[in-house]
Design an enzyme around this catalytic site. Structure first.
Site, short mmCIF file in Angstrom:
data_model
loop_
_atom_site.label_atom_id
_atom_site.label_comp_id
_atom_site.label_asym_id
_atom_site.label_seq_id
_atom_site.Cartn_x
_atom_site.Cartn_y
_atom_site.Cartn_z
N ASP A 1 0.85 -1.18 0.00
CA ASP A 1 0.00 0.00 0.00
C ASP A 1 0.89 1.25 0.00
O ASP A 1 1.47 1.57 1.02
CB ASP A 1 -0.98 -0.01 1.17
CG ASP A 1 -0.33 -0.40 2.51
OD1 ASP A 1 0.75 -1.05 2.52
OD2 ASP A 1 -0.91 -0.07 3.54
N GLU B 1 13.17 1.42 6.29
CA GLU B 1 12.22 0.40 5.82
C GLU B 1 12.29 0.17 4.32
O GLU B 1 11.90 -0.89 3.83
CB GLU B 1 10.79 0.77 6.21
CG GLU B 1 10.28 2.03 5.54
CD GLU B 1 8.78 2.22 5.72
OE1 GLU B 1 8.08 1.22 5.96
OE2 GLU B 1 8.33 3.36 5.60
#
Length: 567
Positions: A339, A527
């Site tokens: 997402d 990340e």
């Protein structure tokens, strides 16, 4: 040599169990049952028994989320009410019309705001990247609530109004804004824990996931109440396989019931859905074959609480009749883990064109194929009466899934796997993605298909910093120019399994060099990374790039240690 050493060690461990294996198995299963009872497990509690900020705070919730008080909508849903939510809502209804009322002051008075998951951790710049990662494990590890150890239900956080769902064992969080356990993140974190010799922590995390399956009915996106309507890519079987490889198969048997229960969650409706139709996460193609899609069970669908403001504002730009479908697709995309990405968008420039629920994802079905084979293998290994027939049933299901996916998703003309529009059978060939590596990693692809996909990945997806996620720069975070640790691992080891060790080594070296470069300049493990321009920090999406970071740490250590993923 490493693989041979692992196999020899595995044989020695199994011999060490000897005649005690059956007794040990009964003991671990009994222990898990006792754990579930002691921690207040009961089947699928209703949403009304848990704190739901979007429901329980009334108009205050939407007013806060749309006010801009918090740049990140997740901050407010992670905040802990200092009074009963109903009392806060009542106070707000009375106070909001008073002269001089300030919403921000009201929130500060009635809520304890969350902190980032890595807290006050400071990097020791004298440490190597590997030393830094190992030093981070304790910082990113969360202990169970104190009452879990006493045998009382570990629900004190929920009783006080927190959206956090307490877990009975310790676990690792990703870092930054991600203050809870995340489902698919945890597999890649576990790779690093195994490389660090922390199989005890891997087992605790698996126990937590088994607990969630027993109490919620599935593994949610994360252990927050606002995540309960969706899951994430189902890596539980891969986690169990990793644990079995690191210990032995007997230790993995304790999760067999949970594996089968999770599979049933994903397959709900398979027996009754008609050809050419879909139900929840099940799709039956016109030829009668059954595959899966991503979904979200919230009814009616509405903006995600943790991303309320961006979801709501974008939804308002659509006609009212189209908003529910948009919110459903937003939520289903969150279940995918990607997402957001052009992968799911009819128009890569317009997030409002998400079509996730209309797609059969190649990686999701690769994961479920692996799960079916894992369940079959554990049933056969256990060997109780009836296990053989169940094992054969799951093997037939895996073979049917493989046959259906290869037929639907592989395009021989381009030598690549694509997601499929299940209503028409059309492959989404205009938006190739790194998800095509999943059939290689999980063993679905034929040798010829594996070589063809690996060649395409090396030609089009390998960049100076590793594999890029897609070939489209849409501004979404799961698109070019970004590379993500979980996909790097799947692609690197996928092409290695397809006979392209040269490509795997090149991608590994580029990715680790980028990790080191970023660590030296920032002191952080992030990340995601920009793999195209090595001087630019990754961006895109609805929140800033987060530091920490669980799956980055895990993949880096696994690659450095030459960890061999389970077959």
């Amino acid at each position: 040599m490493r693989q041979g050493r692992q196999r020899r060690q595995g044989r020695q461990r199994r011999q060490g169990h000897g005649a005690r294996a059956a007794l040990a198995l009964r003991a671990v299963l009994a222990a898990l049952t006792a754990l579930v009872v002691a921690t207040g497990c009961r089947p699928a509690p209703s949403a009304g028994s848990r704190y739901d900020p979007a429901r329980d705070l009334g108009p205050l919730f939407q007013d806060v989320q749309l006010s801009g008080i918090f740049a990140d909508s997740k901050t407010f849903v992670d905040a802990r009410p200092l009074l009963a939510p109903a009392d806060i809502a009542a106070r707000y209804a009375t106070a909001r019309g008073a002269p001089g009322f300030r919403l921000q002051a009201f929130v500060q008075q009635h809520f304890e705001l969350p902190r980032t998951a890595d807290g006050a951790f400071r990097t020791d710049t004298s440490q190597t990247m590997e030393q830094h990662i190992r030093a981070l494990w304790p910082t990113l590890t969360r202990a169970p609530p104190p009452d879990a150890a006493t045998g009382r239900s570990p629900r004190s956080e929920t009783e006080r109004g927190s959206s956090l769902i307490p877990l009975p064992q310790e676990y690792v969080v990703p870092g930054g804004r991600f203050r809870e356990i995340y489902y698919w993140d945890s597999y890649f974190t576990m790779l690093g824990l195994v490389a660090s010799g922390r199989t005890d922590l891997v087992r605790h995390m698996l126990d937590n996931f088994a607990y969630l399956i027993a109490t919620v009915g599935h593994i949610p996106n994360g252990n927050r109440t606002y995540y309960l309507s969706r899951s994430q890519p189902p890596f539980f079987a891969a986690m169990v396989g990793l644990y079995a490889t690191a210990t032995d198969t007997t230790q993995a048997l304790r999760y067999l019931d949970a594996l089968e229960a999770e599979h049933a969650f994903w397959m709900d409706g398979a027996e009754r859905v008609a050809s050419g139709e879909a139900y929840r996460r099940i799709v039956r193609l016109r030829d009668g074959s059954v595959l899966n899609r991503y979904w979200d069970d919230r009814a009616p669908p509405d903006p995600r609480p943790e991303s309320f403001r961006p979801d709501y504002l974008l939804g308002q730009t659509l006609p009212e009749a189209q908003r529910e479908a948009f919110y459903r697709n937003v939520r289903a995309t969150a279940e995918s883990g990607w997402d957001f990405s052009s992968r799911w968008m009819g128009d890569p420039k317009d997030l409002r064109t998400l079509e996730t629920t209309d797609l059969i994802p190649v990686d999701l079905n690769s994961l479920l194929y692996y799960a079916e084979r894992m369940i079959a293998a554990l049933r056969a290994f256990r060997g109780r009466p009836g296990d053989g027939e169940v094992a054969r049933r799951f093997l037939r299901g895996a073979a049917d899934r493989r046959r259906a996916l290869l037929t639907a998703a592989y395009d021989s003309a381009t030598g690549f796997f694509y997601d499929v529009r299940w209503r028409t059978g059309e492959r989404v060939t205009d938006r190739p993605t790194l998800a095509a590596a999943a059939p290689l990693y999980f063993g679905l692809a034929t040798p010829e298909q594996g070589r063809a996909v690996a060649a395409r990945l090396g030609r089009d997806f390998l960049k100076p910093g590793g594999f890029v996620t897609t070939l489209i720069a849409s501004g979404q975070q799961w698109d070019a120019p970004n590379g993500w640790p979980p996909l790097e691992w799947l692609a690197i080891e996928g092409v290695r399994r397809s006979g392209r060790a040269d490509l795997a080594d090149a991608a590994r070296d580029r990715w680790l060099a980028l990790n080191r470069r970023t660590y030296r300049s920032t002191g952080k493990m992030t990340e995601k990374y920009d793999v195209v321009d090595l001087n630019r920090r990754a961006g895109g999406g609805e929140y800033p790039t987060q530091d920490g970071f669980g799956w980055t740490n895990g993949v880096a250590l696994a690659l450095l240690e030459g960890l061999i993923p389970p077959d």
